[in-house]
Design a protein around this motif. Structure first.
Motif, PDB file in Angstrom:
ATOM      1  N   ASP A 403      43.904  35.384  24.469  1.00  0.00           N
ATOM      2  CA  ASP A 403      45.271  35.901  24.328  1.00  0.00           C
ATOM      3  C   ASP A 403      46.258  36.039  25.700  1.00  0.00           C
ATOM      4  O   ASP A 403      47.289  35.778  25.706  1.00  0.00           O
ATOM      5  CB  ASP A 403      45.369  36.891  23.422  1.00  0.00           C
ATOM      6  N   GLY A 404      45.651  36.888  26.588  1.00  0.00           N
ATOM      7  CA  GLY A 404      46.297  37.093  27.626  1.00  0.00           C
ATOM      8  C   GLY A 404      46.270  36.269  28.851  1.00  0.00           C
ATOM      9  O   GLY A 404      46.872  36.304  29.901  1.00  0.00           O
ATOM     10  N   ASP A 405      45.504  35.032  28.697  1.00  0.00           N
ATOM     11  CA  ASP A 405      45.418  34.203  29.668  1.00  0.00           C
ATOM     12  C   ASP A 405      46.389  32.691  29.431  1.00  0.00           C
ATOM     13  O   ASP A 405      46.456  31.800  30.371  1.00  0.00           O
ATOM     14  CB  ASP A 405      44.054  33.454  29.878  1.00  0.00           C
ATOM     15  N   LEU A 406      46.841  32.801  27.912  1.00  0.00           N
ATOM     16  CA  LEU A 406      47.696  31.542  27.890  1.00  0.00           C
ATOM     17  C   LEU A 406      49.023  31.713  28.882  1.00  0.00           C
ATOM     18  O   LEU A 406      49.664  32.670  28.758  1.00  0.00           O
ATOM     19  CB  LEU A 406      48.106  31.535  26.432  1.00  0.00           C
ATOM     20  N   VAL A 407      49.493  30.635  29.405  1.00  0.00           N
ATOM     21  CA  VAL A 407      50.467  30.592  30.440  1.00  0.00           C
ATOM     22  C   VAL A 407      51.741  30.122  29.709  1.00  0.00           C
ATOM     23  O   VAL A 407      51.689  29.083  29.226  1.00  0.00           O
ATOM     24  CB  VAL A 407      50.053  29.961  31.778  1.00  0.00           C
ATOM     25  N   VAL A 434      41.827  28.334  36.154  1.00  0.00           N
ATOM     26  CA  VAL A 434      43.375  28.076  36.050  1.00  0.00           C
ATOM     27  C   VAL A 434      43.814  29.392  35.791  1.00  0.00           C
ATOM     28  O   VAL A 434      43.310  30.286  34.607  1.00  0.00           O
ATOM     29  CB  VAL A 434      43.643  27.076  35.306  1.00  0.00           C
ATOM     30  N   VAL A 435      45.017  29.875  36.536  1.00  0.00           N
ATOM     31  CA  VAL A 435      45.743  31.088  35.974  1.00  0.00           C
ATOM     32  C   VAL A 435      47.124  30.884  36.150  1.00  0.00           C
ATOM     33  O   VAL A 435      47.710  29.629  36.708  1.00  0.00           O
ATOM     34  CB  VAL A 435      45.228  32.250  37.039  1.00  0.00           C
ATOM     35  N   GLY A 436      47.923  31.979  35.947  1.00  0.00           N
ATOM     36  CA  GLY A 436      49.323  31.866  36.037  1.00  0.00           C
ATOM     37  C   GLY A 436      49.805  32.647  37.113  1.00  0.00           C
ATOM     38  O   GLY A 436      49.508  34.003  37.219  1.00  0.00           O
ATOM     39  N   ARG A 437      50.698  32.234  37.924  1.00  0.00           N
ATOM     40  CA  ARG A 437      51.454  33.132  39.108  1.00  0.00           C
ATOM     41  C   ARG A 437      52.934  33.104  38.885  1.00  0.00           C
ATOM     42  O   ARG A 437      53.532  32.300  38.212  1.00  0.00           O
ATOM     43  CB  ARG A 437      51.003  32.370  40.355  1.00  0.00           C
ATOM     44  N   PRO A 438      53.375  34.262  39.064  1.00  0.00           N
ATOM     45  CA  PRO A 438      55.002  34.322  39.119  1.00  0.00           C
ATOM     46  C   PRO A 438      55.778  33.053  39.896  1.00  0.00           C
ATOM     47  O   PRO A 438      55.204  32.668  40.955  1.00  0.00           O
ATOM     48  CB  PRO A 438      55.164  35.551  40.001  1.00  0.00           C
ATOM     49  N   HIS A 439      56.831  32.684  39.136  1.00  0.00           N
ATOM     50  CA  HIS A 439      57.637  31.489  39.692  1.00  0.00           C
ATOM     51  C   HIS A 439      58.963  31.777  39.820  1.00  0.00           C
ATOM     52  O   HIS A 439      59.371  32.643  38.491  1.00  0.00           O
ATOM     53  CB  HIS A 439      57.358  30.153  38.969  1.00  0.00           C
ATOM     54  N   THR A 483      33.586  30.141  46.156  1.00  0.00           N
ATOM     55  CA  THR A 483      33.025  30.550  44.921  1.00  0.00           C
ATOM     56  C   THR A 483      34.184  31.243  44.041  1.00  0.00           C
ATOM     57  O   THR A 483      35.151  31.493  44.593  1.00  0.00           O
ATOM     58  CB  THR A 483      31.898  31.959  45.092  1.00  0.00           C
ATOM     59  N   LEU A 484      33.744  31.596  42.492  1.00  0.00           N
ATOM     60  CA  LEU A 484      34.840  31.878  41.846  1.00  0.00           C
ATOM     61  C   LEU A 484      34.125  33.411  41.566  1.00  0.00           C
ATOM     62  O   LEU A 484      33.194  33.862  41.424  1.00  0.00           O
ATOM     63  CB  LEU A 484      34.982  31.140  40.558  1.00  0.00           C
ATOM     64  N   PRO A 485      35.242  34.629  41.627  1.00  0.00           N
ATOM     65  CA  PRO A 485      34.761  35.858  41.333  1.00  0.00           C
ATOM     66  C   PRO A 485      34.352  35.867  39.979  1.00  0.00           C
ATOM     67  O   PRO A 485      34.990  35.469  38.965  1.00  0.00           O
ATOM     68  CB  PRO A 485      36.062  36.766  41.576  1.00  0.00           C
ATOM     69  N   ARG A 486      33.182  36.480  39.880  1.00  0.00           N
ATOM     70  CA  ARG A 486      32.638  36.804  38.395  1.00  0.00           C
ATOM     71  C   ARG A 486      32.233  38.400  38.061  1.00  0.00           C
ATOM     72  O   ARG A 486      31.965  39.005  39.076  1.00  0.00           O
ATOM     73  CB  ARG A 486      31.381  35.886  38.000  1.00  0.00           C
ATOM     74  N   ASN A 487      32.254  38.446  36.689  1.00  0.00           N
ATOM     75  CA  ASN A 487      31.744  39.935  36.550  1.00  0.00           C
ATOM     76  C   ASN A 487      30.411  39.919  36.057  1.00  0.00           C
ATOM     77  O   ASN A 487      29.669  38.847  36.298  1.00  0.00           O
ATOM     78  CB  ASN A 487      32.589  40.329  35.088  1.00  0.00           C
ATOM     79  N   ALA A 488      29.618  40.977  35.837  1.00  0.00           N
ATOM     80  CA  ALA A 488      28.173  41.113  35.791  1.00  0.00           C
ATOM     81  C   ALA A 488      27.842  40.119  34.576  1.00  0.00           C
ATOM     82  O   ALA A 488      26.612  39.619  34.859  1.00  0.00           O
ATOM     83  CB  ALA A 488      27.883  42.524  35.258  1.00  0.00           C
ATOM     84  N   GLY A 489      28.314  39.763  33.523  1.00  0.00           N
ATOM     85  CA  GLY A 489      28.096  38.836  32.501  1.00  0.00           C
ATOM     86  C   GLY A 489      28.262  37.367  33.034  1.00  0.00           C
ATOM     87  O   GLY A 489      27.879  36.632  31.962  1.00  0.00           O
ATOM     88  N   LYS A 491      31.216  35.861  33.632  1.00  0.00           N
ATOM     89  CA  LYS A 491      32.474  35.479  33.202  1.00  0.00           C
ATOM     90  C   LYS A 491      33.502  35.333  34.443  1.00  0.00           C
ATOM     91  O   LYS A 491      33.341  36.302  35.230  1.00  0.00           O
ATOM     92  CB  LYS A 491      33.249  36.129  32.103  1.00  0.00           C
ATOM     93  N   VAL A 492      34.197  34.312  34.690  1.00  0.00           N
ATOM     94  CA  VAL A 492      35.168  34.569  35.798  1.00  0.00           C
ATOM     95  C   VAL A 492      36.288  35.616  35.588  1.00  0.00           C
ATOM     96  O   VAL A 492      36.808  35.706  34.496  1.00  0.00           O
ATOM     97  CB  VAL A 492      35.935  32.848  35.877  1.00  0.00           C
ATOM     98  N   ASP A 493      36.459  36.212  36.798  1.00  0.00           N
ATOM     99  CA  ASP A 493      37.399  37.628  36.666  1.00  0.00           C
ATOM    100  C   ASP A 493      38.631  36.700  36.954  1.00  0.00           C
ATOM    101  O   ASP A 493      39.064  36.771  38.387  1.00  0.00           O
ATOM    102  CB  ASP A 493      36.891  38.400  37.543  1.00  0.00           C
ATOM    103  N   LYS A 494      39.573  36.516  36.121  1.00  0.00           N
ATOM    104  CA  LYS A 494      40.805  36.007  36.526  1.00  0.00           C
ATOM    105  C   LYS A 494      41.850  36.793  37.262  1.00  0.00           C
ATOM    106  O   LYS A 494      42.586  36.485  38.071  1.00  0.00           O
ATOM    107  CB  LYS A 494      41.383  35.242  35.352  1.00  0.00           C
ATOM    108  N   ARG A 495      41.725  38.172  36.806  1.00  0.00           N
ATOM    109  CA  ARG A 495      42.611  39.079  37.655  1.00  0.00           C
ATOM    110  C   ARG A 495      42.135  39.166  39.004  1.00  0.00           C
ATOM    111  O   ARG A 495      43.176  39.210  39.949  1.00  0.00           O
ATOM    112  CB  ARG A 495      42.408  40.533  36.997  1.00  0.00           C
ATOM    113  N   ALA A 496      40.864  39.346  39.318  1.00  0.00           N
ATOM    114  CA  ALA A 496      40.405  39.306  40.687  1.00  0.00           C
ATOM    115  C   ALA A 496      40.835  37.847  41.558  1.00  0.00           C
ATOM    116  O   ALA A 496      41.179  37.725  42.715  1.00  0.00           O
ATOM    117  CB  ALA A 496      38.863  39.478  40.844  1.00  0.00           C
ATOM    118  N   LEU A 497      40.814  36.948  40.731  1.00  0.00           N
ATOM    119  CA  LEU A 497      41.156  35.306  41.281  1.00  0.00           C
ATOM    120  C   LEU A 497      42.559  35.439  41.687  1.00  0.00           C
ATOM    121  O   LEU A 497      42.810  34.860  43.002  1.00  0.00           O
ATOM    122  CB  LEU A 497      40.901  34.506  40.180  1.00  0.00           C
TER     123      LEU A 497
END
Length: 505
Positions: A403-407, A434-439, A483-489, A491-497
Motif C-alpha cells: 500500500d505504501g509502495d504504490l507510486v 523500484v521506488v518513488g523519489r520526489p520530482h 547489493t540491495l539493503p535487506r532486513n533480517a527476513g 525483504k528489500v528495505d526500500k526506505r533504506a534504498l
C-alpha cells in the motif's frame, strides 16, 4: 487445540531418538554432533529437546519467572539447537517467548525488550546481553541437563489460549510491532495422523531465527517426521552442498537466496535431483526467478507462499504456472482471501484492485500492547495485509504493490512490483528494486536500483522495459548497486534504498 510443550512431550514419548533439528557446519564440540561427508553438524533429538527444555524451564522458575512473563531470546542461526531448547523451555515455565533479531543494534534490542516489558533475556554463550530492566542468562547457566539430574516436567499449566510468542515485524513499513500468538495459533494443524512433508527425510532451509518463516520451520520440526536442516551460515555453495549431502527432499528459501543461488553458478556442480518441493516465502517470487528455479531443480515443484507475521497461519500458495507467473495463488483450506474496498472493507469484483485481506483458519494473532493498531489490522478473523491486489475469475491472487509502495507519478498510479518483474526478465539483471523519489513536476517519479550480472547501460534497460511496460511505468532514473539493503527476513528495505542509493543530481 494443543500447546507447543504438549506437542513436544507427545512426540518425545513416542519417538525420543528421532532427530528433529540439524545445524550443518558447526564444530564437533557440539552435543549431539554427527558427521556427514567431511562436514560436522550438530543435531537435536526429540528426547533431548524434551529433557533440555525441562531443565531450562526449572531454571527460569528458580530465577523468579512467573506465568505470562516475557522472555527475550537472542540467538544467531548457528545456534538453532540451543534456541529451540530455550524457546520451548520458556513456554514450559508458563512464559512467552520473544525471539529477537541477532544482528540488531543493542539500542534496538533494548527497545524491543522494553516494549514487551520482558522479565528475562536468554542468549547464546557468546552473545553480549542488551541492557534492559530485567535479568539475563546464557544457555549454559540455565541448561543443567548434562549433569544427569532429571527434574522432569514442570508443574505449570500451559493452555492453548495462553500467549506463546511475541514476534516483531520486519519494520520495512514503519517501526517494528510485536505480533502476539497463542499456542493454539502456533500449533494449528499439528498433531494430525498425516504428517507434513512426508515425502522427505530432510527439509533444508536458511531462514533466520526471529522471523515468521523461521518459526514455521521450528514448529515443523516438532510436528513432522523429517529432520529440519539449516546451515550455520548461508552461502550458495554451502547450501547447495548441504542439499546434496543430505538428499533433502524439501527446500525452503526466500527470493533473495534463490537469486544468490542462481547467480553464483554453483547449482550445476551439485546433484539436486532429490528435491521434489522447493518453497519460497517471506517476499513475492519474481516469475523470471521461478522459471530459472524450475530448470535448476529438475524434479521439484516450485511453490510460492504468501502470508505475513500478522496473518500466519493464514496463507495463499501458488504452484509455479507459466500461464500465471505473477500470481501468489489461492488460500489454503480453512482460510480465505478477499479483495476489499479501502475504508469499508466490502468485497470488490474480480479483476478490481483493492486491499488484500486474509482470513485465519484459527484464532488470529494481535499486536501486543497496541489495541488501536490491532483494531485497524485484525477484523473478526480477517487480517488486513497492507498490500494491494486483485483476484482473477478463478480466485487466484495477484499482488499489485505494498500500500505504501504504490507510486503516484503525475496522473498515474504505478505498481513497483510490476516494474520489478519486468526488470528481472532482463538476462543481465540479478536483482531489482523500484521506488518513488520526489520530482518537481510529477510529484513523485519512478527510480530503479539494479544489481547487474554485468554492466548494462541504463538507456538499454529503458528500451528493454518499453517493450514490456507502458511509458509512464518506465523509471526515469536507473542506477546500479553491488547489493540491495535487506532486513533480517530477507525483504528489500526500500526506505533504506531511497536514503542510501547514489542518485544522479
Amino acid at each position: 487445540m494443543t500447546t507447543v510443550p504438549h506437542l513436544l512431550a507427545t512426540r518425545a514419548a513416542a519417538e525420543p531418538d528421532r532427530i528433529a533439528l540439524i545445524v550443518d557446519g558447526i564444530g564437533s564440540h557440539t552435543a549431539g554432533s554427527l558427521t556427514t561427508g567431511s562436514h560436522t553438524a550438530g543435531s537435536l533429538t526429540v528426547g533431548s529437546w524434551q529433557t533440555r527444555s525441562d531443565a531450562v524451564a526449572h531454571a527460569l522458575v528458580r530465577r523468579g519467572l512467573r506465568p505470562g512473563d516475557r522472555v527475550g531470546l537472542l540467538f544467531g542461526s548457528h545456534s538453532w539447537l540451543d534456541y529451540a531448547v530455550c524457546f520451548v523451555g520458556a513456554q514450559k515455565a508458563g512464559g512467552t517467548a520473544v525471539p529477537l533479531p541477532p544482528r540488531a543494534p543493542a539500542a534496538e534490542l533494548t527497545r524491543l525488550l522494553d516494549d514487551c516489558d520482558a522479565t528475562a533475556l536468554v542468549h547464546e554463550d557468546a552473545a553480549a546481553p542488551a541492557p534492559f530492566g530485567g535479568w539475563s542468562a546464557t544457555v549454559s547457566e540455565l541448561d543443567d541437563s548434562a549433569t544427569g539430574v532429571d527434574d522432569g516436567p514442570l508443574d505449570v499449566e500451559v493452555r492453548p489460549g495462553d500467549l506463546a510468542q511475541i514476534l516483531y515485524t520486519s519494520g520495512t513499513t514503519g517501526r517494528p510491532k510485536g505480533v502476539a500468538a497463542t499456542h493454539a495459533n502456533l500449533t494449528h494443524g499439528c498433531g494430525a495422523r498425516r504428517r507434513p512433508f512426508a515425502h522427505s527425510r530432510h527439509l533444508a532451509h536458511a531462514f533466520p531465527i526471529g522471523t515468521n518463516a523461521g518459526q514455521v520451520m521450528l514448529i515443523t520440526a516438532l510436528d513432522a517426521r523429517l529432520a529440519v536442516l539449516s546451515p550455520a551460515r548461508f552461502t550458495p555453495a554451502r547450501f547447495a552442498r548441504m542439499i546434496q549431502e543430505y538428499a533433502a527432499g524439501t527446500v525452503f528459501l526466500v527470493p533473495a537466496m534463490a537469486v544468490e543461488l542462481l547467480a553464483a553458478g554453483t547449482l550445476d556442480r551439485y546433484d539436486l535431483s532429490s528435491v521434489v518441493l522447493l518453497g519460497s516465502a517471506a517476499a513475492p517470487l519474481p516469475g523470471a526467478v521461478a522459471g530459472k528455479l524450475v530448470a535448476a531443480f529438475p524434479n521439484a515443484t516450485i511453490a510460492n507462499y504468501y502470508t505475513s507475521t500478522e496473518a500466519a497461519p493464514a496463507q495463499t500458495v501458488m504452484l509455479y504456472d507459466p500461464s500465471r507467473p505473477g500470481s501468489v495463488g489461492r488460500a489454503l483450506a480453512g482460510g480465505a482471501v478477499r479483495i476489499a474496498a479501502a475504508g469499508s472493507g466490502e468485497p470488490v469484483p474480480a479483476g478490481e484492485t483493492g486491499e488484500v485481506w486474509l482470513r485465519s483458519p484459527t484464532v488470529s494473532r494481535t499486536y501486543y500492547g497496541d489495541a488501536e493498531s490491532s483494531r485497524e489490522v485484525f477484523r473478526a478473523g480477517w487480517i488486513r495485509m497492507g498490500d494491494l491486489g486483485y483476484l482473477d475469475e478463478d480466485g487466484y491472487l495477484y499482488l499489485v504493490d505494498r500500500d505504501g509502495d504504490l507510486v503516484k507519478s503525475g496522473a498515474f498510479k504505478v505498481s513497483t512490483l510490476r516494474v520489478e518483474e519486468a526488470l528481472y526478465e532482463h538476462p543481465d539483471v540479478l536483482e531489482a528494486a523500484v521506488v518513488g523519489r520526489p520530482h518537481p513536476v510529477l510529484g513523485t517519479a519512478l527510480a530503479a536500483v539494479v544489481v547487474p550480472r554485468r554492466p548494462v547501460p541504463a538507456e538499454q534497460l529503458r528500451e528493454f522495459l518499453l517493450d514490456r511496460l507502458a511509458p509512464h511505468e518506465v523509471p526515469g532514473v536507473i542506477v546500479e548497486a553491488d547489493t540491495l539493503p535487506r532486513n533480517a527476513g530477507g525483504k528489500v528495505d526500500k526506505r533504506a534504498l531511497v536514503k542510501e542509493s547514489t542518485w544522479p543530481t
